[in-house]
Design a protein around this motif. Structure first.
Motif, short mmCIF file in Angstrom:
data_model
loop_
_atom_site.label_atom_id
_atom_site.label_comp_id
_atom_site.label_asym_id
_atom_site.label_seq_id
_atom_site.Cartn_x
_atom_site.Cartn_y
_atom_site.Cartn_z
N LEU A 116 -74.81 -26.25 56.60
CA LEU A 116 -73.54 -26.93 56.62
C LEU A 116 -72.30 -26.09 57.07
O LEU A 116 -71.46 -26.34 58.04
N GLN A 117 -72.08 -24.86 56.43
CA GLN A 117 -70.95 -24.05 56.81
C GLN A 117 -71.27 -23.44 58.22
O GLN A 117 -70.15 -23.17 58.95
N ALA A 118 -72.29 -23.01 58.35
CA ALA A 118 -72.66 -22.43 59.73
C ALA A 118 -72.98 -23.34 60.62
O ALA A 118 -73.15 -23.04 62.14
N HIS A 119 -72.94 -24.66 60.46
CA HIS A 119 -73.35 -25.65 61.37
C HIS A 119 -74.53 -25.66 62.08
O HIS A 119 -74.72 -25.63 63.18
N ARG A 120 -75.78 -25.43 61.33
CA ARG A 120 -77.04 -25.44 61.65
C ARG A 120 -78.11 -26.21 60.99
O ARG A 120 -77.87 -26.48 59.99
N ASN A 121 -78.95 -26.45 61.56
CA ASN A 121 -80.19 -27.09 61.12
C ASN A 121 -80.87 -26.20 60.19
O ASN A 121 -81.07 -25.10 60.45
N VAL A 122 -81.42 -26.54 59.10
CA VAL A 122 -82.20 -25.96 57.98
C VAL A 122 -83.52 -26.55 57.92
O VAL A 122 -83.70 -27.69 57.64
N THR A 123 -84.58 -25.58 57.96
CA THR A 123 -85.87 -25.68 57.30
C THR A 123 -86.21 -25.00 56.24
O THR A 123 -85.83 -23.80 56.08
N LEU A 124 -86.45 -25.70 55.14
CA LEU A 124 -86.65 -25.10 53.81
C LEU A 124 -88.12 -25.13 53.52
O LEU A 124 -88.88 -26.12 53.48
N ASP A 125 -88.80 -23.87 53.53
CA ASP A 125 -90.17 -24.01 53.42
C ASP A 125 -90.59 -23.49 51.86
O ASP A 125 -90.11 -22.60 51.35
N LEU A 126 -91.17 -24.55 51.23
CA LEU A 126 -91.39 -24.41 49.73
C LEU A 126 -92.85 -24.16 49.47
O LEU A 126 -93.38 -24.11 48.38
N SER A 127 -93.56 -23.88 50.38
CA SER A 127 -94.93 -23.48 50.59
C SER A 127 -95.33 -22.19 49.42
O SER A 127 -96.55 -22.17 49.00
N GLY A 128 -94.24 -21.21 49.28
CA GLY A 128 -94.51 -20.27 48.40
C GLY A 128 -94.18 -20.28 47.01
O GLY A 128 -94.23 -19.47 46.14
N THR A 129 -93.62 -21.78 46.67
CA THR A 129 -93.38 -21.87 45.21
C THR A 129 -94.51 -22.22 44.44
O THR A 129 -95.26 -22.96 44.94
N ARG A 130 -94.41 -21.86 43.24
CA ARG A 130 -95.59 -22.26 42.29
C ARG A 130 -95.17 -23.78 41.84
O ARG A 130 -96.00 -24.75 41.50
N LEU A 131 -93.98 -24.25 41.45
CA LEU A 131 -93.42 -25.36 40.77
C LEU A 131 -91.96 -25.99 41.53
O LEU A 131 -91.07 -24.95 41.79
N VAL A 132 -91.90 -27.04 41.80
CA VAL A 132 -90.75 -27.62 42.51
C VAL A 132 -90.49 -28.82 41.48
O VAL A 132 -91.14 -29.76 41.38
N ASP A 133 -89.53 -28.82 40.59
CA ASP A 133 -89.38 -30.00 39.64
C ASP A 133 -88.55 -30.99 40.12
O ASP A 133 -87.91 -31.05 41.45
N ARG A 148 -77.40 -35.10 57.18
CA ARG A 148 -77.24 -36.18 58.10
C ARG A 148 -75.62 -36.37 58.16
O ARG A 148 -75.54 -36.66 59.42
N GLY A 149 -75.14 -36.64 57.31
CA GLY A 149 -73.59 -36.72 57.45
C GLY A 149 -72.75 -35.92 58.10
O GLY A 149 -71.93 -36.27 58.71
N ALA A 150 -73.27 -34.56 58.45
CA ALA A 150 -72.84 -33.66 58.94
C ALA A 150 -73.26 -33.48 60.48
O ALA A 150 -72.97 -32.52 61.38
N GLY A 151 -74.23 -34.17 60.80
CA GLY A 151 -74.96 -34.40 62.10
C GLY A 151 -75.66 -33.33 62.18
O GLY A 151 -76.28 -33.01 63.18
N LEU A 152 -76.43 -33.06 60.98
CA LEU A 152 -77.46 -31.74 60.89
C LEU A 152 -78.70 -32.18 60.39
O LEU A 152 -78.79 -33.49 59.90
N GLU A 153 -79.68 -31.53 60.16
CA GLU A 153 -80.87 -31.76 59.68
C GLU A 153 -81.42 -30.75 58.58
O GLU A 153 -81.38 -29.62 58.99
N LEU A 154 -81.79 -31.31 57.50
CA LEU A 154 -82.55 -30.66 56.56
C LEU A 154 -83.93 -30.94 56.33
O LEU A 154 -84.07 -32.14 55.97
N ARG A 155 -84.89 -29.93 56.70
CA ARG A 155 -86.34 -30.40 56.62
C ARG A 155 -86.96 -29.67 55.62
O ARG A 155 -86.64 -28.40 55.71
N VAL A 156 -87.48 -30.40 54.49
CA VAL A 156 -88.19 -29.64 53.68
C VAL A 156 -89.82 -29.83 54.05
O VAL A 156 -90.42 -30.89 54.26
N VAL A 157 -90.47 -28.67 54.04
CA VAL A 157 -91.71 -28.44 54.58
C VAL A 157 -92.30 -27.43 53.51
O VAL A 157 -91.74 -26.92 52.51
#
Length: 179
Positions: A116-133, A148-157
């Motif tokens: 959001l601050q750098a105005h970039r899309n982000v892909t968050l890769d959680l494949s290395g996590t043992r647990l996501v609560d 989405r409200g800032a015109g950006l995309e956060l993708r969780v993979v």
């Protein structure tokens, strides 16, 4: 000191009644058995002690559940995050170990800073996590809306190798063991 004790007592009884309604137990059960365990444990602890001690016991129950699933103590408080630019409009953030309620603030700040601050899309890769609560699943869903409200995309993979602990869309995810 000017509010009558009877008025305070009635407010507490009403709030307690709403929290202890059968519908609330059913809702928490649908989110996951581990959430029901935490909820009931916290409720019993509050009734046996006081509000603050009961909440602390509930947090302790959640920590115990996380540790029992194989999450390291350190990752309960400090998420292992690696952010790298894919190009000038996108950043990949790789999380390792765990994404849980107690390390959410650090994770969120990093995602907001690189996204959001750098105005970039982000892909968050959680494949290395043992647990996501459950709480992180809900908060990531909310953060996707902020992006989405800032015109950006956060993708969780990276959750395809995690199994949800219930059918709820925001259920806790535990990584499957390699066969």
């Amino acid at each position: 000191h000017r509010i009558p004790n009877a008025a305070l007592a009635s407010m507490l009884i009403f709030t307690g009644f709403r929290l202890a309604s059968p519908n609330e137990f059913l809702h928490v059960y649908k989110v996951g058995v581990e959430q029901l365990t935490i909820f009931v444990g916290t409720l019993v602890a509050v009734l046996l002690t006081d509000l603050l001690v009961g909440i602390l016991i509930g947090i302790g129950i959640e920590f115990a559940i996380h540790l029992a699933t194989g999450v390291s103590f350190r990752s309960l408080f400090w998420p292992s995050l690696d952010a790298r630019a894919v190009d000038e409009s996108e950043v990949l953030v790789v999380a390792d170990q765990s994404a849980v309620f107690s390390n959410w603030l650090i994770l969120r700040r990093r995602l907001e800073k690189v996204g959001l601050q750098a105005h970039r899309n982000v892909t968050l890769d959680l494949s290395g996590t043992r647990l996501v609560d459950h709480s992180v699943m809900e908060k990531l869903h909310e953060l996707e809306g902020d992006f989405r409200g800032a015109g950006l995309e956060l993708r969780v993979v990276g959750l395809e190798n995690h199994r949800p602990l219930s059918a709820h869309p925001m259920a806790t995810r535990l990584r499957r063991q390699a066969v």
